[in-house]
Design a protein around this motif. Sequence first.
Motif, PDB file in Angstrom:
ATOM      1  N   ASP A 196       0.833  -1.206   0.000  1.00 55.23           N
ATOM      2  CA  ASP A 196       0.000   0.000   0.000  1.00 55.23           C
ATOM      3  C   ASP A 196       0.865   1.254   0.000  1.00 55.23           C
ATOM      4  OD1 ASP A 196       0.805  -0.763   2.652  1.00 55.23           O
ATOM      5  OD2 ASP A 196      -0.514   0.822   3.416  1.00 55.23           O
ATOM      6  N   ARG A 197       2.139   1.084   0.380  1.00 54.68           N
ATOM      7  CA  ARG A 197       3.118   2.162   0.324  1.00 54.68           C
ATOM      8  C   ARG A 197       4.446   1.539  -0.096  1.00 54.68           C
ATOM      9  NH1 ARG A 197       4.057   4.692   5.732  1.00 54.68           N
ATOM     10  NH2 ARG A 197       5.903   3.372   5.818  1.00 54.68           N
ATOM     11  N   ILE A 198       5.052   2.106  -1.128  1.00 59.09           N
ATOM     12  CA  ILE A 198       6.234   1.483  -1.731  1.00 59.09           C
ATOM     13  C   ILE A 198       7.354   2.502  -1.875  1.00 59.09           C
ATOM     14  CG2 ILE A 198       7.156   0.483  -3.871  1.00 59.09           C
ATOM     15  CD1 ILE A 198       4.434  -0.827  -4.297  1.00 59.09           C
ATOM     16  N   PHE A 199       8.573   2.073  -1.572  1.00 62.28           N
ATOM     17  CA  PHE A 199       9.769   2.860  -1.899  1.00 62.28           C
ATOM     18  C   PHE A 199      10.394   2.264  -3.167  1.00 62.28           C
ATOM     19  CE2 PHE A 199      14.374   3.769  -1.377  1.00 62.28           C
ATOM     20  CZ  PHE A 199      14.293   5.143  -1.492  1.00 62.28           C
ATOM     21  N   TRP A 200      10.860   1.040  -3.084  1.00 63.42           N
ATOM     22  CA  TRP A 200      11.255   0.227  -4.236  1.00 63.42           C
ATOM     23  C   TRP A 200      11.301  -1.223  -3.798  1.00 63.42           C
ATOM     24  CZ3 TRP A 200      16.699   2.918  -4.724  1.00 63.42           C
ATOM     25  CH2 TRP A 200      17.517   2.528  -3.670  1.00 63.42           C
ATOM     26  N   ASN A 201      11.688  -2.144  -4.654  1.00 62.07           N
ATOM     27  CA  ASN A 201      11.788  -3.544  -4.266  1.00 62.07           C
ATOM     28  C   ASN A 201      13.134  -4.111  -4.688  1.00 62.07           C
ATOM     29  OD1 ASN A 201      10.908  -3.456  -7.040  1.00 62.07           O
ATOM     30  ND2 ASN A 201      10.468  -5.642  -6.912  1.00 62.07           N
ATOM     31  N   ASP A 202      13.408  -5.323  -4.247  1.00 60.71           N
ATOM     32  CA  ASP A 202      14.711  -5.952  -4.456  1.00 60.71           C
ATOM     33  C   ASP A 202      14.755  -6.643  -5.820  1.00 60.71           C
ATOM     34  OD1 ASP A 202      17.210  -6.999  -4.160  1.00 60.71           O
ATOM     35  OD2 ASP A 202      16.866  -7.821  -2.165  1.00 60.71           O
ATOM     36  N   VAL A 203      14.887  -5.852  -6.877  1.00 61.27           N
ATOM     37  CA  VAL A 203      14.953  -6.388  -8.240  1.00 61.27           C
ATOM     38  C   VAL A 203      16.179  -7.289  -8.405  1.00 61.27           C
ATOM     39  CG1 VAL A 203      15.106  -5.757 -10.685  1.00 61.27           C
ATOM     40  CG2 VAL A 203      13.742  -4.366  -9.125  1.00 61.27           C
ATOM     41  N   ARG A 204      17.191  -7.045  -7.583  1.00 62.60           N
ATOM     42  CA  ARG A 204      18.422  -7.836  -7.612  1.00 62.60           C
ATOM     43  C   ARG A 204      18.148  -9.336  -7.488  1.00 62.60           C
ATOM     44  NH1 ARG A 204      21.942  -6.057  -2.735  1.00 62.60           N
ATOM     45  NH2 ARG A 204      19.888  -6.360  -1.831  1.00 62.60           N
ATOM     46  N   LEU A 205      17.161  -9.727  -6.675  1.00 66.41           N
ATOM     47  CA  LEU A 205      16.884 -11.151  -6.459  1.00 66.41           C
ATOM     48  C   LEU A 205      16.437 -11.840  -7.740  1.00 66.41           C
ATOM     49  CD1 LEU A 205      15.069 -11.089  -2.986  1.00 66.41           C
ATOM     50  CD2 LEU A 205      17.474 -11.554  -3.487  1.00 66.41           C
ATOM     51  N   ILE A 224       7.664 -16.851  -3.497  1.00 64.85           N
ATOM     52  CA  ILE A 224       7.517 -15.407  -3.376  1.00 64.85           C
ATOM     53  C   ILE A 224       8.552 -14.957  -2.367  1.00 64.85           C
ATOM     54  CG2 ILE A 224       6.078 -13.551  -2.469  1.00 64.85           C
ATOM     55  CD1 ILE A 224       3.671 -14.842  -3.680  1.00 64.85           C
ATOM     56  N   ALA A 225       9.372 -13.973  -2.762  1.00 63.74           N
ATOM     57  CA  ALA A 225      10.394 -13.418  -1.863  1.00 63.74           C
ATOM     58  C   ALA A 225       9.939 -12.039  -1.409  1.00 63.74           C
ATOM     59  CB  ALA A 225      11.744 -13.333  -2.566  1.00 63.74           C
ATOM     60  N   ILE A 226       9.864 -11.861  -0.116  1.00 60.66           N
ATOM     61  CA  ILE A 226       9.424 -10.586   0.454  1.00 60.66           C
ATOM     62  C   ILE A 226      10.601  -9.946   1.186  1.00 60.66           C
ATOM     63  CG2 ILE A 226       7.917  -9.468   2.125  1.00 60.66           C
ATOM     64  CD1 ILE A 226       6.459 -10.434  -0.344  1.00 60.66           C
ATOM     65  N   ASN A 227      10.989  -8.749   0.733  1.00 58.67           N
ATOM     66  CA  ASN A 227      12.057  -8.001   1.401  1.00 58.67           C
ATOM     67  C   ASN A 227      11.431  -6.767   2.047  1.00 58.67           C
ATOM     68  OD1 ASN A 227      14.333  -6.571   2.195  1.00 58.67           O
ATOM     69  ND2 ASN A 227      15.531  -7.178   0.412  1.00 58.67           N
ATOM     70  N   SER A 228      11.449  -6.737   3.363  1.00 52.48           N
ATOM     71  CA  SER A 228      10.783  -5.657   4.105  1.00 52.48           C
ATOM     72  C   SER A 228      11.735  -4.524   4.493  1.00 52.48           C
ATOM     73  CB  SER A 228      10.136  -6.227   5.373  1.00 52.48           C
ATOM     74  OG  SER A 228      11.119  -6.837   6.195  1.00 52.48           O
ATOM     75  N   THR A 229      12.935  -4.503   3.917  1.00 52.64           N
ATOM     76  CA  THR A 229      13.952  -3.517   4.306  1.00 52.64           C
ATOM     77  C   THR A 229      13.459  -2.085   4.173  1.00 52.64           C
ATOM     78  OG1 THR A 229      15.716  -5.032   3.615  1.00 52.64           O
ATOM     79  CG2 THR A 229      16.297  -2.694   3.832  1.00 52.64           C
ATOM     80  N   TRP A 230      12.691  -1.811   3.126  1.00 55.62           N
ATOM     81  CA  TRP A 230      12.332  -0.420   2.824  1.00 55.62           C
ATOM     82  C   TRP A 230      10.870  -0.096   3.152  1.00 55.62           C
ATOM     83  CZ3 TRP A 230      14.386  -3.913  -0.730  1.00 55.62           C
ATOM     84  CH2 TRP A 230      15.792  -3.856  -0.841  1.00 55.62           C
ATOM     85  N   ASP A 231      10.255  -0.940   3.959  1.00 54.38           N
ATOM     86  CA  ASP A 231       8.843  -0.713   4.280  1.00 54.38           C
ATOM     87  C   ASP A 231       8.608   0.602   5.012  1.00 54.38           C
ATOM     88  OD1 ASP A 231       8.301  -3.078   3.092  1.00 54.38           O
ATOM     89  OD2 ASP A 231       7.699  -4.165   4.890  1.00 54.38           O
TER      90      ASP A 231
END
Length: 569
Positions: free
Chosen positions: A471-480, A521-528
């Motif tokens: 519902d709120r996004i900064f970016w995601n881990d495209v690297r994975l 599904i890989a969930i990276n919560s670093t930038w939440d």
Amino acid sequence: MDPLTFKSSPAESGKTGLSSTTQTALNLGGLFLLAVVVQIIGFKRISGPYDEFLSLYGADRVLHGGLPYRDFWTMYGPAQFYAIALFFKLFGISALTGRIYDALIRAGIACACYSLARLLTGPRWAFAAFAAVILWLTGIYYPSYNFPVYPAMLASLVSCLFFARFLRESSNKRSLFLAGLFVSVAAIFRHDSGFYICFAELLMLVWTARRRRPGQTRQNQFATVGRRLLLYLTAVVLIAGPVYGIIVFKAGVQNVFYDLFYVPAVIYPKVRRLPFLTPETLQLLRQPFSWDGRTAVESLIVFFPIFAILSAFLSLFTSRRSRIFPTTWQRQTFSLLLLLASLFFVKGMIRVGPVQLIQSIIVCLTVLAILFGHLRQVSRPVAVSLYVTALFLALCTAPMLSHILTFGRRNLRDTIHPQAYDSFYRRCHPPAALSRARCILIDPDDLLAVQEIERRSTPDQPIYVGNGRHDRIFWNDVRLYFLAGRGSITRWYDLHPGVQTTLPIQNQIIDAMGRENPPVIAINSTWDNNIEPNQSRYSSGVTALDDYIRSHYTAQAAYGKITILTPSH
């Protein structure tokens, strides 16, 4: 050296016994190699999760038959993906291959800046422009490797070189055509960059034709201008026209329009806007010369184009009678560079930062070097403004030297100690499953997550890499995606505020999950919890995707902030 034809003077050629063309080729070849060596010395082995891998992921998809805008969405032109895909084909699929491609492009930019400066000043200040440009391209804190703006920038500068030849000799139709052709090349890497260089050159084309030659009728004047415009615009569309035509035909008008125009023009300014100075930068400036605060000092470079552009305009305004440049075409070429720097600055004012303003910074470094080459011809106020601008530039550039020395020492140490944990020998010979991370330093948790993804899926099975909340996004881990060699179940692989935070697109991702049933599904919560001073800080209130993932997938493993989920049933 003849500044227009890039040939050595007869005296210079006689000293070396080489032809002027050969001497010029050797000079540029030597500068190019020097630029590559500087980048090797200052090579930053660490890797971010996002920007660099947008191009690498897209190139990987293209190599496997994917099509931009149809199979993966992007705000960039298509050429970058195909260029890197070609390098993958030649040298193997890895982040290191992308870095090699990027280093060659940056070396080309520095050489193009040297050539442009050499048109308008002596070799010493042309080399100063070259040195400043490669220093910033190498030492910038956030290097943003494989950023499509760099090849577009290179094409734009080469276009300026040919346009300068046309300005000197207006009958040189070939140079005018080649100038337009390189605009076309720039446009297929970044359509916005192509527009700015095209607009600048069109303006100069019309401006230089405003005066009639003796005996020329107004009708003949208009006819001449019309023929030049037709020739130039034909070259501009010669490459970009067919490329985008094919893309639109295969990917669909709606996808191309949304990706290339609607998101950058309507959504991006709202959710990515940043001020010139953020509260974080102001805090870091309390200790401006500490290593941790080097970003703060460096980030002040966003003000440098303002000082450089004002100084350049002042020099042109105050030298209308005395004339800094001996010929009209040189003055016009300088005006073209100044106009281009101004346009690039305006373009970068949405998300203000060194990377976003790098195009303007590069041109302004060249402009400043040119003006210092004519310091004796400028008025005292202009000279003062140039010295102030140069001192400000030196302040912002000091961290660059620190970066080069620091990473140079680290790279040397990791080379001569092959048994060290992070040595080049160890990192450049990883297990087969991590071959795409060759020579790059990746966090251990990220590497373990990549291996977990590879264990639970096959290369032909697409996955999804998301955040702890959508519902709120900064970016995601495209690297994975890239390091694991897995495609996305949806074209919406790159999570962007204002796009995947909306219900229609979340529903598309949910539909794709229902059809594809991804094994992982890989969930990276670093930038939440990352908050920026723009509309991305607000929740959209749309939790459909998060609710779906929670109800259909179960956590199986966790590596730091990364959680690996598999289907519940």
